[in-house]
Design a protein around this motif. Structure first.
Motif, PDB file in Angstrom:
ATOM      1  N   ASN A  71      14.402 -40.544   1.791  1.00  0.00           N
ATOM      2  CA  ASN A  71      14.750 -39.222   2.364  1.00  0.00           C
ATOM      3  C   ASN A  71      15.939 -38.673   0.512  1.00  0.00           C
ATOM      4  O   ASN A  71      15.860 -39.845  -0.197  1.00  0.00           O
ATOM      5  N   TYR A  72      15.826 -37.688   0.368  1.00  0.00           N
ATOM      6  CA  TYR A  72      16.152 -36.441  -0.116  1.00  0.00           C
ATOM      7  C   TYR A  72      17.168 -35.429   0.050  1.00  0.00           C
ATOM      8  O   TYR A  72      17.135 -35.147   0.981  1.00  0.00           O
ATOM      9  N   CYS A  73      18.315 -35.418  -0.712  1.00  0.00           N
ATOM     10  CA  CYS A  73      19.453 -34.729  -0.574  1.00  0.00           C
ATOM     11  C   CYS A  73      18.683 -33.238  -0.959  1.00  0.00           C
ATOM     12  O   CYS A  73      18.282 -33.079  -1.977  1.00  0.00           O
ATOM     13  N   ASP A  74      19.128 -31.957  -0.837  1.00  0.00           N
ATOM     14  CA  ASP A  74      19.115 -30.997  -1.080  1.00  0.00           C
ATOM     15  C   ASP A  74      19.017 -30.740  -2.582  1.00  0.00           C
ATOM     16  O   ASP A  74      18.978 -29.749  -3.446  1.00  0.00           O
ATOM     17  N   GLN A  75      19.928 -31.600  -3.177  1.00  0.00           N
ATOM     18  CA  GLN A  75      20.222 -31.429  -4.677  1.00  0.00           C
ATOM     19  C   GLN A  75      19.497 -32.541  -4.793  1.00  0.00           C
ATOM     20  O   GLN A  75      19.382 -32.308  -7.043  1.00  0.00           O
ATOM     21  N   CYS A  76      19.035 -33.167  -4.989  1.00  0.00           N
ATOM     22  CA  CYS A  76      18.374 -34.438  -5.638  1.00  0.00           C
ATOM     23  C   CYS A  76      16.645 -34.243  -5.299  1.00  0.00           C
ATOM     24  O   CYS A  76      15.864 -34.813  -5.873  1.00  0.00           O
ATOM     25  N   SER A  77      16.156 -32.833  -4.307  1.00  0.00           N
ATOM     26  CA  SER A  77      15.190 -32.411  -4.294  1.00  0.00           C
ATOM     27  C   SER A  77      14.577 -31.242  -5.275  1.00  0.00           C
ATOM     28  O   SER A  77      15.935 -30.878  -5.334  1.00  0.00           O
ATOM     29  N   TYR A  78      14.217 -30.376  -5.214  1.00  0.00           N
ATOM     30  CA  TYR A  78      13.651 -29.451  -5.512  1.00  0.00           C
ATOM     31  C   TYR A  78      13.518 -27.739  -4.883  1.00  0.00           C
ATOM     32  O   TYR A  78      12.444 -28.968  -3.897  1.00  0.00           O
ATOM     33  N   GLU A  79      13.186 -27.136  -4.896  1.00  0.00           N
ATOM     34  CA  GLU A  79      13.310 -26.194  -3.864  1.00  0.00           C
ATOM     35  C   GLU A  79      12.111 -24.983  -4.484  1.00  0.00           C
ATOM     36  O   GLU A  79      12.297 -24.713  -5.758  1.00  0.00           O
ATOM     37  N   LYS A  80      10.907 -24.571  -3.571  1.00  0.00           N
ATOM     38  CA  LYS A  80      10.036 -23.924  -4.167  1.00  0.00           C
ATOM     39  C   LYS A  80       9.432 -22.662  -3.305  1.00  0.00           C
ATOM     40  O   LYS A  80       9.888 -23.078  -2.447  1.00  0.00           O
ATOM     41  N   GLU A  81       9.023 -21.881  -3.759  1.00  0.00           N
ATOM     42  CA  GLU A  81       8.768 -20.459  -3.241  1.00  0.00           C
ATOM     43  C   GLU A  81       7.139 -20.710  -2.949  1.00  0.00           C
ATOM     44  O   GLU A  81       6.183 -20.706  -3.631  1.00  0.00           O
ATOM     45  N   ILE A  82       6.886 -21.124  -1.280  1.00  0.00           N
ATOM     46  CA  ILE A  82       5.417 -21.458  -0.851  1.00  0.00           C
ATOM     47  C   ILE A  82       5.107 -19.495   0.104  1.00  0.00           C
ATOM     48  O   ILE A  82       5.816 -19.991   1.360  1.00  0.00           O
ATOM     49  N   ASP A  83       4.539 -19.028  -0.355  1.00  0.00           N
ATOM     50  CA  ASP A  83       4.476 -17.859   0.376  1.00  0.00           C
ATOM     51  C   ASP A  83       4.936 -17.396   1.201  1.00  0.00           C
ATOM     52  O   ASP A  83       5.161 -16.819   2.419  1.00  0.00           O
ATOM     53  N   GLY A  84       6.292 -17.063   0.274  1.00  0.00           N
ATOM     54  CA  GLY A  84       7.033 -16.652   0.502  1.00  0.00           C
ATOM     55  C   GLY A  84       8.523 -16.789   1.597  1.00  0.00           C
ATOM     56  O   GLY A  84       9.316 -16.405   1.802  1.00  0.00           O
ATOM     57  N   LYS A  85       7.953 -18.386   1.701  1.00  0.00           N
ATOM     58  CA  LYS A  85       8.597 -18.923   1.872  1.00  0.00           C
ATOM     59  C   LYS A  85       9.692 -20.272   1.282  1.00  0.00           C
ATOM     60  O   LYS A  85       9.093 -20.690   0.790  1.00  0.00           O
ATOM     61  N   SER A  86      10.594 -20.333   0.998  1.00  0.00           N
ATOM     62  CA  SER A  86      11.681 -21.277   0.594  1.00  0.00           C
ATOM     63  C   SER A  86      11.141 -22.858   1.406  1.00  0.00           C
ATOM     64  O   SER A  86      12.196 -22.726   1.978  1.00  0.00           O
ATOM     65  N   VAL A  87      10.695 -23.650   0.378  1.00  0.00           N
ATOM     66  CA  VAL A  87      10.844 -24.890   0.683  1.00  0.00           C
ATOM     67  C   VAL A  87      10.936 -26.258  -0.250  1.00  0.00           C
ATOM     68  O   VAL A  87      11.317 -25.932  -1.433  1.00  0.00           O
ATOM     69  N   GLN A  88      11.197 -27.363   0.870  1.00  0.00           N
ATOM     70  CA  GLN A  88      11.807 -28.512  -0.241  1.00  0.00           C
ATOM     71  C   GLN A  88      10.967 -28.837  -0.526  1.00  0.00           C
ATOM     72  O   GLN A  88      10.111 -29.760   0.139  1.00  0.00           O
ATOM     73  N   LEU A  89      10.807 -29.788  -1.904  1.00  0.00           N
ATOM     74  CA  LEU A  89       9.384 -30.964  -2.346  1.00  0.00           C
ATOM     75  C   LEU A  89       9.959 -31.846  -2.634  1.00  0.00           C
ATOM     76  O   LEU A  89      11.042 -32.226  -3.475  1.00  0.00           O
ATOM     77  N   CYS A  90       9.188 -33.014  -2.385  1.00  0.00           N
ATOM     78  CA  CYS A  90       9.456 -34.180  -2.894  1.00  0.00           C
ATOM     79  C   CYS A  90       9.468 -34.844  -4.590  1.00  0.00           C
ATOM     80  O   CYS A  90       8.301 -33.994  -5.143  1.00  0.00           O
ATOM     81  N   LEU A  91      10.790 -35.306  -5.131  1.00  0.00           N
ATOM     82  CA  LEU A  91      10.771 -35.608  -6.047  1.00  0.00           C
ATOM     83  C   LEU A  91       9.533 -36.179  -7.074  1.00  0.00           C
ATOM     84  O   LEU A  91       8.619 -36.693  -8.287  1.00  0.00           O
ATOM     85  N   ARG A  92       8.789 -36.975  -5.958  1.00  0.00           N
ATOM     86  CA  ARG A  92       7.199 -38.446  -6.310  1.00  0.00           C
ATOM     87  C   ARG A  92       6.334 -37.859  -6.453  1.00  0.00           C
ATOM     88  O   ARG A  92       5.631 -38.126  -6.996  1.00  0.00           O
ATOM     89  N   CYS A  93       6.096 -37.279  -5.535  1.00  0.00           N
ATOM     90  CA  CYS A  93       4.871 -36.342  -4.917  1.00  0.00           C
ATOM     91  C   CYS A  93       3.913 -35.507  -4.591  1.00  0.00           C
ATOM     92  O   CYS A  93       3.161 -34.787  -4.591  1.00  0.00           O
ATOM     93  N   ASP A  94       5.346 -34.404  -4.767  1.00  0.00           N
ATOM     94  CA  ASP A  94       5.411 -32.820  -4.922  1.00  0.00           C
ATOM     95  C   ASP A  94       5.083 -32.218  -3.494  1.00  0.00           C
ATOM     96  O   ASP A  94       4.675 -32.106  -3.044  1.00  0.00           O
ATOM     97  N   SER A  95       4.941 -32.762  -2.325  1.00  0.00           N
ATOM     98  CA  SER A  95       5.195 -32.744  -0.657  1.00  0.00           C
ATOM     99  C   SER A  95       6.128 -32.126  -0.176  1.00  0.00           C
ATOM    100  O   SER A  95       7.339 -31.906  -0.411  1.00  0.00           O
ATOM    101  N   GLN A  96       6.209 -31.104   0.856  1.00  0.00           N
ATOM    102  CA  GLN A  96       6.730 -31.020   1.300  1.00  0.00           C
ATOM    103  C   GLN A  96       7.874 -31.460   2.246  1.00  0.00           C
ATOM    104  O   GLN A  96       7.053 -32.551   2.805  1.00  0.00           O
ATOM    105  N   ILE A  97       8.878 -31.514   2.749  1.00  0.00           N
ATOM    106  CA  ILE A  97       9.658 -32.374   3.258  1.00  0.00           C
ATOM    107  C   ILE A  97      10.639 -31.891   3.665  1.00  0.00           C
ATOM    108  O   ILE A  97      10.767 -31.019   3.806  1.00  0.00           O
ATOM    109  N   GLU A  98      10.387 -33.119   5.224  1.00  0.00           N
ATOM    110  CA  GLU A  98      11.167 -32.214   6.248  1.00  0.00           C
ATOM    111  C   GLU A  98      12.672 -32.461   6.123  1.00  0.00           C
ATOM    112  O   GLU A  98      13.182 -33.585   5.906  1.00  0.00           O
ATOM    113  N   LYS A  99      13.784 -31.917   6.612  1.00  0.00           N
ATOM    114  CA  LYS A  99      15.114 -31.992   6.820  1.00  0.00           C
ATOM    115  C   LYS A  99      15.025 -32.568   8.251  1.00  0.00           C
ATOM    116  O   LYS A  99      14.537 -32.520   9.499  1.00  0.00           O
ATOM    117  N   VAL A 100      16.441 -33.668   8.225  1.00  0.00           N
ATOM    118  CA  VAL A 100      16.501 -34.491   9.314  1.00  0.00           C
ATOM    119  C   VAL A 100      17.870 -34.140   9.347  1.00  0.00           C
ATOM    120  O   VAL A 100      18.477 -34.843  10.376  1.00  0.00           O
TER     121      VAL A 100
END
Length: 79
Positions: free
Chosen positions: A49-78
Motif C-alpha cells: 500500500n502507498y498513500c498519495d504522498q508516497c506514490s507518484y502521479e502520471k498522466e496516461i492517455d489524458g487521465k491522471s493515475v497513481q503509480l507504484c514506486l517499486r514496479c511502476d504499475s498502476q495502483i488502485e485506490k483502496v
C-alpha cells in the motif's frame, strides 16, 4: 466477583488501510512530506500500500493515475 466483558464500539473494530512506506492513513499528516494524506492505494503486483504522498502521479492517455514506486504499475485506490 465476575468481571464485566469490556464492550468496544463497532467504530473501533474497523480496519484502516495505511501506507507501508510512511505509515499514514487517510486524514493524517505524512511525516515524509508533511502534507495531509488524501488516499491510500494498493499495488496488486507488489502487494504493497502507498498513500498519495508516497506514490507518484502520471498522466496516461489524458487521465491522471497513481503509480507504484517499486514496479511502476498502476495502483488502485483502496481508501
Amino acid at each position: 466477583m465476575k468481571k464485566k466483558k469490556q464492550e468496544t464500539s463497532s467504530h473501533e473494530n474497523l480496519l484502516k488501510a495505511f501506507c507501508n512506506f510512511c505509515g499514514s492513513t487517510v486524514g493524517q499528516i505524512s511525516e515524509r512530506t508533511e502534507n495531509r494524506v488524501n488516499a491510500v492505494y494498493d499495488c496488486p503486483k507488489c502487494n504493497v500500500n502507498y498513500c498519495d504522498q508516497c506514490s507518484y502521479e502520471k498522466e496516461i492517455d489524458g487521465k491522471s493515475v497513481q503509480l507504484c514506486l517499486r514496479c511502476d504499475s498502476q495502483i488502485e485506490k483502496v481508501m
